[in-house]
Structure formats: structure tokens, C-alpha cells
Motif scaffolding. Sequence first.
Motif, mmCIF file in Angstrom:
data_model
loop_
_atom_site.group_PDB
_atom_site.id
_atom_site.type_symbol
_atom_site.label_atom_id
_atom_site.label_comp_id
_atom_site.label_asym_id
_atom_site.label_seq_id
_atom_site.Cartn_x
_atom_site.Cartn_y
_atom_site.Cartn_z
ATOM 1 N N THR A 86 0.665 -1.196 -0.104
ATOM 2 C CA THR A 86 -0.106 0.045 0.057
ATOM 3 C C THR A 86 0.703 1.357 0.039
ATOM 4 N N LEU A 87 2.037 1.128 0.558
ATOM 5 C CA LEU A 87 2.551 2.501 0.809
ATOM 6 C C LEU A 87 3.384 3.186 -0.408
ATOM 7 N N GLY A 88 3.523 2.520 -1.645
ATOM 8 C CA GLY A 88 3.741 3.084 -2.719
ATOM 9 C C GLY A 88 3.089 3.729 -3.415
ATOM 10 N N ALA A 89 1.696 4.115 -3.124
ATOM 11 C CA ALA A 89 0.531 4.493 -3.910
ATOM 12 C C ALA A 89 0.724 5.811 -4.570
ATOM 13 N N ALA A 90 1.727 6.793 -3.798
ATOM 14 C CA ALA A 90 1.704 8.070 -4.463
ATOM 15 C C ALA A 90 2.205 8.002 -5.756
ATOM 16 N N ALA A 91 3.169 6.957 -6.157
ATOM 17 C CA ALA A 91 3.580 6.994 -7.444
ATOM 18 C C ALA A 91 2.613 6.820 -8.585
ATOM 19 N N PHE A 92 1.483 6.316 -8.381
ATOM 20 C CA PHE A 92 0.532 5.995 -9.449
ATOM 21 C C PHE A 92 -0.267 6.987 -9.736
ATOM 22 N N ASP A 93 -0.336 8.138 -9.077
ATOM 23 C CA ASP A 93 -1.129 9.401 -9.395
ATOM 24 C C ASP A 93 -2.387 8.870 -9.688
ATOM 25 N N ALA A 94 -3.089 7.907 -8.974
ATOM 26 C CA ALA A 94 -4.488 7.489 -9.427
ATOM 27 C C ALA A 94 -5.705 8.578 -9.177
ATOM 28 N N GLU A 130 12.255 7.040 1.993
ATOM 29 C CA GLU A 130 12.108 8.457 2.356
ATOM 30 C C GLU A 130 10.864 9.186 1.290
ATOM 31 N N THR A 131 10.752 8.178 0.191
ATOM 32 C CA THR A 131 9.668 8.663 -0.741
ATOM 33 C C THR A 131 8.096 8.313 -0.241
ATOM 34 N N ILE A 132 7.893 7.781 0.899
ATOM 35 C CA ILE A 132 6.655 7.306 1.630
ATOM 36 C C ILE A 132 5.928 8.774 2.012
ATOM 37 N N PRO A 133 4.879 9.178 1.527
ATOM 38 C CA PRO A 133 4.529 10.405 2.105
ATOM 39 C C PRO A 133 3.816 10.217 3.486
ATOM 40 N N GLY A 134 3.472 9.098 3.648
ATOM 41 C CA GLY A 134 2.449 8.719 4.823
ATOM 42 C C GLY A 134 1.600 7.351 4.657
ATOM 43 N N LEU A 135 0.733 7.035 5.328
ATOM 44 C CA LEU A 135 -0.078 5.908 5.293
ATOM 45 C C LEU A 135 -0.972 6.267 4.135
ATOM 46 N N THR A 136 -1.396 5.266 3.298
ATOM 47 C CA THR A 136 -2.307 5.324 2.185
ATOM 48 C C THR A 136 -3.851 5.188 2.590
ATOM 49 N N TRP A 137 -4.524 6.159 2.047
ATOM 50 C CA TRP A 137 -5.900 6.235 2.565
ATOM 51 C C TRP A 137 -6.639 5.916 1.156
ATOM 52 N N PRO A 138 -7.351 4.719 1.313
ATOM 53 C CA PRO A 138 -8.468 4.473 -0.047
ATOM 54 C C PRO A 138 -9.638 5.657 -0.120
ATOM 55 N N ASP A 139 -10.079 5.971 -1.194
ATOM 56 C CA ASP A 139 -10.797 6.875 -1.581
ATOM 57 C C ASP A 139 -12.161 6.345 -1.782
ATOM 58 N N VAL A 140 -12.306 4.877 -2.133
ATOM 59 C CA VAL A 140 -13.482 4.377 -2.042
ATOM 60 C C VAL A 140 -13.403 3.043 -1.536
ATOM 61 N N THR A 141 -14.411 2.552 -0.715
ATOM 62 C CA THR A 141 -14.212 1.224 -0.223
ATOM 63 C C THR A 141 -15.557 0.483 -0.344
ATOM 64 N N PHE A 142 -15.776 -0.811 -0.238
ATOM 65 C CA PHE A 142 -17.086 -1.551 -0.405
ATOM 66 C C PHE A 142 -17.075 -2.857 0.496
ATOM 67 N N SER A 143 -18.157 -3.424 0.642
ATOM 68 C CA SER A 143 -18.141 -4.280 1.382
ATOM 69 C C SER A 143 -18.285 -5.705 0.792
ATOM 70 N N ASP A 144 -19.055 -5.851 -0.323
ATOM 71 C CA ASP A 144 -19.298 -7.214 -0.963
ATOM 72 C C ASP A 144 -18.628 -7.200 -2.672
ATOM 73 N N THR A 145 -19.196 -6.313 -3.326
ATOM 74 C CA THR A 145 -18.644 -6.415 -4.713
ATOM 75 C C THR A 145 -18.784 -4.875 -5.124
ATOM 76 N N LEU A 146 -17.530 -4.752 -5.935
ATOM 77 C CA LEU A 146 -17.348 -3.403 -6.797
ATOM 78 C C LEU A 146 -17.065 -3.535 -8.236
ATOM 79 N N THR A 147 -17.972 -2.869 -9.230
ATOM 80 C CA THR A 147 -17.319 -3.424 -10.672
ATOM 81 C C THR A 147 -17.087 -2.355 -11.168
ATOM 82 N N ILE A 148 -16.137 -2.279 -12.221
ATOM 83 C CA ILE A 148 -15.368 -1.477 -12.851
ATOM 84 C C ILE A 148 -15.709 -1.805 -14.397
#
Length: 320
Positions: A86-94, A130-148
Motif C-alpha cells: 500500500t505505501l507506494g501508492a503516491a507513485a501511481f497518481d491514481a 524516504e519517498t513514502i508520504p504517509g499512510l495510504t488512504w483508500p478513496d472508495v471502499t465496498f463491502s461485497d462487490t464493486l464493478t469497474i
Amino acid sequence: MMAKPFASEADTAAKDEVLEVIGEGVYALTAGGDPTVGAIEGDDFLVCIEARATPHMADKWLAQLREHTDKPVRYLVLTHYHAVRTLGAAAFDADVIIAHDLTRALIAERGQQDWASEAGRMPRLFEGAETIPGLTWPDVTFSDTLTIPLGGARGSLELRYCGRGHTEGDLVAWLPAQRILFAGDLVESKAALYTGDAFHTDWSTTTLDAVANLGASTLVGGRGEVAHGEDAVAAAIEQTRDFLMVMRREVGAVHRDGGTLPQAFEAAHAALFEAYGHWPIFEHCMPFDVARLWDELDGIERPRIWTAERDREVWAELQG
Ligand SMILES: [Zn+2]
């Protein structure tokens, strides 16, 4: 006998990375037992699966991916809360980071401790920490299924919860049109299992049943090789189940007979060694795995939080 070096501290040699195109616009990068990452093309965007431990390490993966596609990363999917994923998330600019509801809760509850624990256990994976900016926080979460929807004839990517397993909040990423499954750490293919945050009973029964029932013909596990073909997929799932069942049998017997944690460790280690001892991170995982299963048998519902200090204590007791 010489004391074993702590966890993966002495594992300092970089692993050979292999980027495989495993389907139409579907990529997996395996790395000799290090955490696997993946990517899936939509019409004009990418879905990336897993973030690695640092943005620096994630950039190395993205550089390889960019030899195949320059589409921007719209979604970054985290299969579970562990720091090395999770902690590399910043690199993706998602645009959107997605995880299970319980993964978000675990990051809030124990993400900081897990970061310290994993950085101590697997320092090589934290190159560029040193490139880790902090914990990674999800923007969207779900409980059962999420379809993209992926657009056009590509079909959809289904993110699904299969029950408690490697953690409380693992998701799998399923491409029904191509029958490709990214299973996260719920399935390992020729790599040892980390079960220090696991629910052994659920994982080895209903959760793996749900994974198997998807009917994948290609499976990307959390570590190890990509399983190509139904036989290899079944073998990876059954290897995972067998590892868990042997642990439950061996640790369970010692627990029932009023034995000790070190006795349970010896029994599980001996029973698993021949089949699994040569696989990546076996010695690293075993003390943490048995300690958690022992707690589970003691009726401790949720895994205790691993801290850098508790890691060292358990290691000294069981592998020291
Ligand atoms: Zn994990």
C-alpha cells in the motif's frame, strides 16, 4: 545451532523480476517470491493492482509497465492493508484508490504499527523509504462487490470480498471475460503463506471455496509464480489450503494437549518443512504464523497488532 537472522533482514539480494502479459491488456509482474503487482487496461485508462512498499519501488514497476501502455492510472486497487502493498501508492497518481471497507478500518487501527513492523522484517522491499508520504488512504471502499466497466468489448473488472482470510479485509480482482484472477495474498503459488494477521479457519474453508468457485484459468497470487491453466490454478489454491490445514492440525493438536507455543512451532515447522521449507519467506513467516494461530485457538477473535517490538519477542522465542 546458529540463531537465524530476523525475518527477511538478511535477504538483501534483489530478485529477478518478470513482467508477463497474461491476457489482452492484462499484466503481472512477479519477482521471485517478492510481492506481485498487476495492471489491467481499460479503453483509455489503467487499473493497477497493488502499490508496492514505496513510491520509489512502485516507479520501477511503472517504468516497466510504460513499455507496454501509456494510459493513465484511473484506479489503484489495494487487495489488503499490508504496508508492502500500500505505501507506494503516491507513485501511481491514481484518480481513485479502492479497497475493502475493513482494509480502510485496519489502516486506521494498525497501519502505523504495520508500517514499522514490515519495514523491520523486509528492509529490502522498502528501498527509497524516504519517498513514502504517509499512510495510504483508500478513496472508495465496498463491502461485497464493486464493478469497474473497462469499456467496449473488454467487459468488467469485478472486485469481490470472499470472506476473512489472509487478513480481515482481502479483496480479489476478477476478470470474468478472460477468467483471470488477481487473488492477493489469499493464494500463494509456490511461496510460503504469511498468516500472522489471518483467520485460519475461515480462510482454509469457506474463503478459499469462494475463490475456487470463480473458476479462474489464470491466477496471480500475492507472491510466487503466475498459475497458468486450470490445473495450475487448482494446485495453487490447494497448496494454500494444505499449508493452512497442516498448520491447523499440528498447532491444534499441541494446543488441545495443553502444550506450549514453542512446541506448536516445532510441530508445525517439522510438518511443513519438507513440502514448503524451500519456498520464499518460509522461515520468515513461520513464527508469526504459529503465534497468530495459537491466539486464534485461544479464542482471540481478531489478530493482535504486530509491532516492531512484538516481532522481535516472538522471533526470539521461536526462531532465536
Ligand atoms: Zn499480506
